[in-house]
Enzyme design. Sequence first.
Site, PDB file in Angstrom:
ATOM      1  N   GLU A  16       0.852  -1.202   0.000  1.00 30.90           N
ATOM      2  CA  GLU A  16       0.000   0.000   0.000  1.00 30.90           C
ATOM      3  C   GLU A  16       0.882   1.244   0.000  1.00 30.90           C
ATOM      4  OE1 GLU A  16      -3.632   0.258   2.388  1.00 30.90           O
ATOM      5  OE2 GLU A  16      -2.783   2.098   3.248  1.00 30.90           O
ATOM      6  N   THR A  48      -3.938   4.923  -1.351  1.00 34.72           N
ATOM      7  CA  THR A  48      -4.985   5.453  -0.466  1.00 34.72           C
ATOM      8  C   THR A  48      -5.607   6.734  -1.023  1.00 34.72           C
ATOM      9  OG1 THR A  48      -3.496   6.777   0.878  1.00 34.72           O
ATOM     10  CG2 THR A  48      -3.827   4.494   1.569  1.00 34.72           C
ATOM     11  N   TYR A  49      -6.706   7.138  -0.368  1.00 34.56           N
ATOM     12  CA  TYR A  49      -7.488   8.288  -0.818  1.00 34.56           C
ATOM     13  C   TYR A  49      -7.720   9.184   0.387  1.00 34.56           C
ATOM     14  CZ  TYR A  49     -11.349  10.571  -3.403  1.00 34.56           C
ATOM     15  OH  TYR A  49     -12.175  11.446  -4.069  1.00 34.56           O
ATOM     16  N   HIS A  77      -8.157   3.288  -3.708  1.00 31.83           N
ATOM     17  CA  HIS A  77      -9.110   3.480  -2.621  1.00 31.83           C
ATOM     18  C   HIS A  77     -10.003   4.676  -2.967  1.00 31.83           C
ATOM     19  CE1 HIS A  77      -6.230   1.652   0.652  1.00 31.83           C
ATOM     20  NE2 HIS A  77      -6.111   1.022  -0.508  1.00 31.83           N
ATOM     21  N   ARG A 107     -15.434   4.208   3.850  1.00 30.38           N
ATOM     22  CA  ARG A 107     -16.148   5.390   4.347  1.00 30.38           C
ATOM     23  C   ARG A 107     -15.193   6.557   4.566  1.00 30.38           C
ATOM     24  NH1 ARG A 107     -17.997   5.857  10.449  1.00 30.38           N
ATOM     25  NH2 ARG A 107     -15.783   6.342  10.529  1.00 30.38           N
ATOM     26  N   ASP A 109     -12.563   8.724   7.449  1.00 33.43           N
ATOM     27  CA  ASP A 109     -12.773   9.339   8.768  1.00 33.43           C
ATOM     28  C   ASP A 109     -12.770  10.847   8.603  1.00 33.43           C
ATOM     29  OD1 ASP A 109     -12.835   7.081  10.473  1.00 33.43           O
ATOM     30  OD2 ASP A 109     -10.686   6.845  10.141  1.00 33.43           O
ATOM     31  N   TYR A 144     -11.834  -5.308  10.210  1.00 34.52           N
ATOM     32  CA  TYR A 144     -11.137  -4.926  11.438  1.00 34.52           C
ATOM     33  C   TYR A 144     -10.970  -6.107  12.402  1.00 34.52           C
ATOM     34  CZ  TYR A 144     -12.085  -0.507   9.333  1.00 34.52           C
ATOM     35  OH  TYR A 144     -12.106   0.515   8.418  1.00 34.52           O
ATOM     36  N   LYS A 164     -21.213  -5.273   3.462  1.00 25.65           N
ATOM     37  CA  LYS A 164     -20.317  -4.792   2.397  1.00 25.65           C
ATOM     38  C   LYS A 164     -20.180  -5.865   1.319  1.00 25.65           C
ATOM     39  CE  LYS A 164     -17.249  -2.768   5.696  1.00 25.65           C
ATOM     40  NZ  LYS A 164     -16.095  -1.947   6.073  1.00 25.65           N
ATOM     41  N   GLN A 175      -7.478  -4.055   8.675  1.00 19.38           N
ATOM     42  CA  GLN A 175      -6.729  -3.040   9.409  1.00 19.38           C
ATOM     43  C   GLN A 175      -5.447  -3.720   9.906  1.00 19.38           C
ATOM     44  OE1 GLN A 175      -5.754  -0.135   9.993  1.00 19.38           O
ATOM     45  NE2 GLN A 175      -7.673   0.710  10.824  1.00 19.38           N
TER      46      GLN A 175
HETATM   47  P1  FAD Z   1     -17.718   1.406   7.289  1.00 16.42           P
HETATM   48  O1  FAD Z   1     -17.743   0.037   6.728  1.00 16.42           O
HETATM   49  O2  FAD Z   1     -18.795   2.337   6.873  1.00 16.42           O
HETATM   50  O3  FAD Z   1     -17.703   1.253   8.872  1.00 16.42           O
HETATM   51  C1  FAD Z   1     -17.593   2.384   9.723  1.00 16.42           C
HETATM   52  C2  FAD Z   1     -18.358   2.104  11.025  1.00 16.42           C
HETATM   53  O4  FAD Z   1     -19.767   2.024  10.735  1.00 16.42           O
HETATM   54  C3  FAD Z   1     -17.998   0.761  11.662  1.00 16.42           C
HETATM   55  O5  FAD Z   1     -18.079   0.903  13.046  1.00 16.42           O
HETATM   56  C4  FAD Z   1     -19.061  -0.184  11.151  1.00 16.42           C
HETATM   57  O6  FAD Z   1     -19.274  -1.287  12.031  1.00 16.42           O
HETATM   58  C5  FAD Z   1     -20.271   0.742  11.055  1.00 16.42           C
HETATM   59  N1  FAD Z   1     -21.181   0.369   9.958  1.00 16.42           N
HETATM   60  C6  FAD Z   1     -20.829  -0.052   8.720  1.00 16.42           C
HETATM   61  N2  FAD Z   1     -21.937  -0.307   7.981  1.00 16.42           N
HETATM   62  C7  FAD Z   1     -22.995  -0.038   8.782  1.00 16.42           C
HETATM   63  C8  FAD Z   1     -24.396  -0.087   8.587  1.00 16.42           C
HETATM   64  N3  FAD Z   1     -24.916  -0.483   7.419  1.00 16.42           N
HETATM   65  N4  FAD Z   1     -25.199   0.285   9.620  1.00 16.42           N
HETATM   66  C9  FAD Z   1     -24.671   0.709  10.813  1.00 16.42           C
HETATM   67  N5  FAD Z   1     -23.338   0.768  11.039  1.00 16.42           N
HETATM   68  C10 FAD Z   1     -22.513   0.412  10.037  1.00 16.42           C
HETATM   69  N6  FAD Z   1      -9.251   5.971   5.187  1.00 16.42           N
HETATM   70  C11 FAD Z   1      -9.095   6.954   4.271  1.00 16.42           C
HETATM   71  O7  FAD Z   1      -9.470   8.108   4.529  1.00 16.42           O
HETATM   72  N7  FAD Z   1      -8.526   6.699   3.054  1.00 16.42           N
HETATM   73  C12 FAD Z   1      -8.082   5.471   2.710  1.00 16.42           C
HETATM   74  O8  FAD Z   1      -7.563   5.282   1.610  1.00 16.42           O
HETATM   75  C13 FAD Z   1      -8.227   4.410   3.652  1.00 16.42           C
HETATM   76  N8  FAD Z   1      -7.812   3.157   3.364  1.00 16.42           N
HETATM   77  C14 FAD Z   1      -8.035   2.140   4.254  1.00 16.42           C
HETATM   78  C15 FAD Z   1      -7.671   0.828   3.908  1.00 16.42           C
HETATM   79  C16 FAD Z   1      -7.878  -0.216   4.802  1.00 16.42           C
HETATM   80  C17 FAD Z   1      -7.493  -1.618   4.407  1.00 16.42           C
HETATM   81  C18 FAD Z   1      -8.455   0.038   6.072  1.00 16.42           C
HETATM   82  C19 FAD Z   1      -8.647  -1.072   7.062  1.00 16.42           C
HETATM   83  C20 FAD Z   1      -8.830   1.331   6.422  1.00 16.42           C
HETATM   84  C21 FAD Z   1      -8.630   2.399   5.527  1.00 16.42           C
HETATM   85  N9  FAD Z   1      -9.008   3.705   5.818  1.00 16.42           N
HETATM   86  C22 FAD Z   1      -8.838   4.713   4.903  1.00 16.42           C
HETATM   87  C23 FAD Z   1      -9.593   4.016   7.124  1.00 16.42           C
HETATM   88  C24 FAD Z   1     -11.135   3.835   7.120  1.00 16.42           C
HETATM   89  O9  FAD Z   1     -11.717   4.776   6.264  1.00 16.42           O
HETATM   90  C25 FAD Z   1     -11.599   4.025   8.571  1.00 16.42           C
HETATM   91  O10 FAD Z   1     -11.216   2.917   9.339  1.00 16.42           O
HETATM   92  C26 FAD Z   1     -13.081   4.338   8.765  1.00 16.42           C
HETATM   93  O11 FAD Z   1     -13.274   4.665  10.146  1.00 16.42           O
HETATM   94  C27 FAD Z   1     -14.028   3.196   8.450  1.00 16.42           C
HETATM   95  O12 FAD Z   1     -14.048   2.920   7.118  1.00 16.42           O
HETATM   96  P2  FAD Z   1     -14.895   1.684   6.548  1.00 16.42           P
HETATM   97  O13 FAD Z   1     -14.770   1.727   5.108  1.00 16.42           O
HETATM   98  O14 FAD Z   1     -14.534   0.432   7.254  1.00 16.42           O
HETATM   99  O15 FAD Z   1     -16.356   2.162   7.007  1.00 16.42           O
END
Ligand code: FAD
Length: 292
Positions: A16, A48-49, A77, A107, A109, A144, A164, A175
């Site tokens: 990555e 990453t994005y 991403h 999603r 942060d 995670y 998802k 993660q």
């Molecule tokens: P989600 O899947 O939306 O989850 C976020 C939270 O919401 C979790 O607690 C989940 O349990 C909950 N949730 C999910 N779906 C639902 C639903 N339908 N109803 C209710 N709750 C729900 N960040 C960046 O800004 N840019 C990047 O390029 C980037 N790359 C990453 C690559 C990897 C491999 C990983 C592990 C993380 C990366 N991140 C990146 C960080 C990531 O964006 C954060 O960890 C963020 O907090 C969660 O993203 P997610 O896509 O898992 O979100």
Amino acid sequence: MKISEIIKSKRTLSFEVFPPKKDGEGKAKLFAAIDELKELNPDFISVTYGAGGSNSKSTAEIAKYIQNTARITALAHITGGPSTPSEIDAVAQSLKDGGIKNVLALRGDPPIDCDREYCRYFKHASDLASYLKPYGFTLGAACYPEGHSECESLYQDLIHMKKKEECGATFFITQMFYDNSYYYRLVNEARKIGIVSPIIPAIMPLTNVKNIKRIQSMCGSTIPLELRNMIEIYAENPAVMEEIGINYAVYQTMDLVAKGAPGIHLYIMNNAATARAICGRMKNLFHELFGC
Ligand code: FAD
């Protein structure tokens, strides 16, 4: 090539990278690092994005460099949280036009100084995955091993992980984690609730003290006492710290592949030397597993 197809045929080795904060010299250095990574014969490189304040505008350009100039499969991403549908359309079309076939739907942060309503259009990664479907990308998503920090339980987080998959994710990247038992538990529990997609473990070598603080504030991954002790004792000696970080990553990787992980994804912080050091220490094993 579609990552879902690659994983069906072999175990994957991937890295990555992230877009440098500033264009110019930073980007030239990253392109040089990507050229070096090519020598390790990775199956894909992800970019990453907007993570950690990096420049999301360069993601598509870097992914195109990986795909079309370095000729390595690129995984771009995209984060839905900060974006409007038209912004997502623009980046998705640009990736598609550039021949990118694989996208990690996330999603994101909200940054501390976020000046717009976060997750207004794409509340969860699954919403973005659904939205991206018409573009025909092979979609992946994040997961995670220790549960996502906002989720009340690992079980709930797994239900969201399944969502998802239902919305189009065909593989997952984890993660970072420093105790492999979290990964094994995640895979076991995911299979129990019917998640079938490959779950690629991601390792981030801890090569300096700065990274430890960053990891803890960003994702709260548990650092086992034995590793923490070594780090704290040698914190003032960067060369020793680097050896500890690389050796620990090698140890984690060997255990994971021996126990059947479908691949290894290395967070290398744009440092090709780190990737070379890890791969070099497992030359024979990597040759057998990844053909590199
Ligand atoms: P989600 O899947 O939306 O989850 C976020 C939270 O919401 C979790 O607690 C989940 O349990 C909950 N949730 C999910 N779906 C639902 C639903 N339908 N109803 C209710 N709750 C729900 N960040 C960046 O800004 N840019 C990047 O390029 C980037 N790359 C990453 C690559 C990897 C491999 C990983 C592990 C993380 C990366 N991140 C990146 C960080 C990531 O964006 C954060 O960890 C963020 O907090 C969660 O993203 P997610 O896509 O898992 O979100």
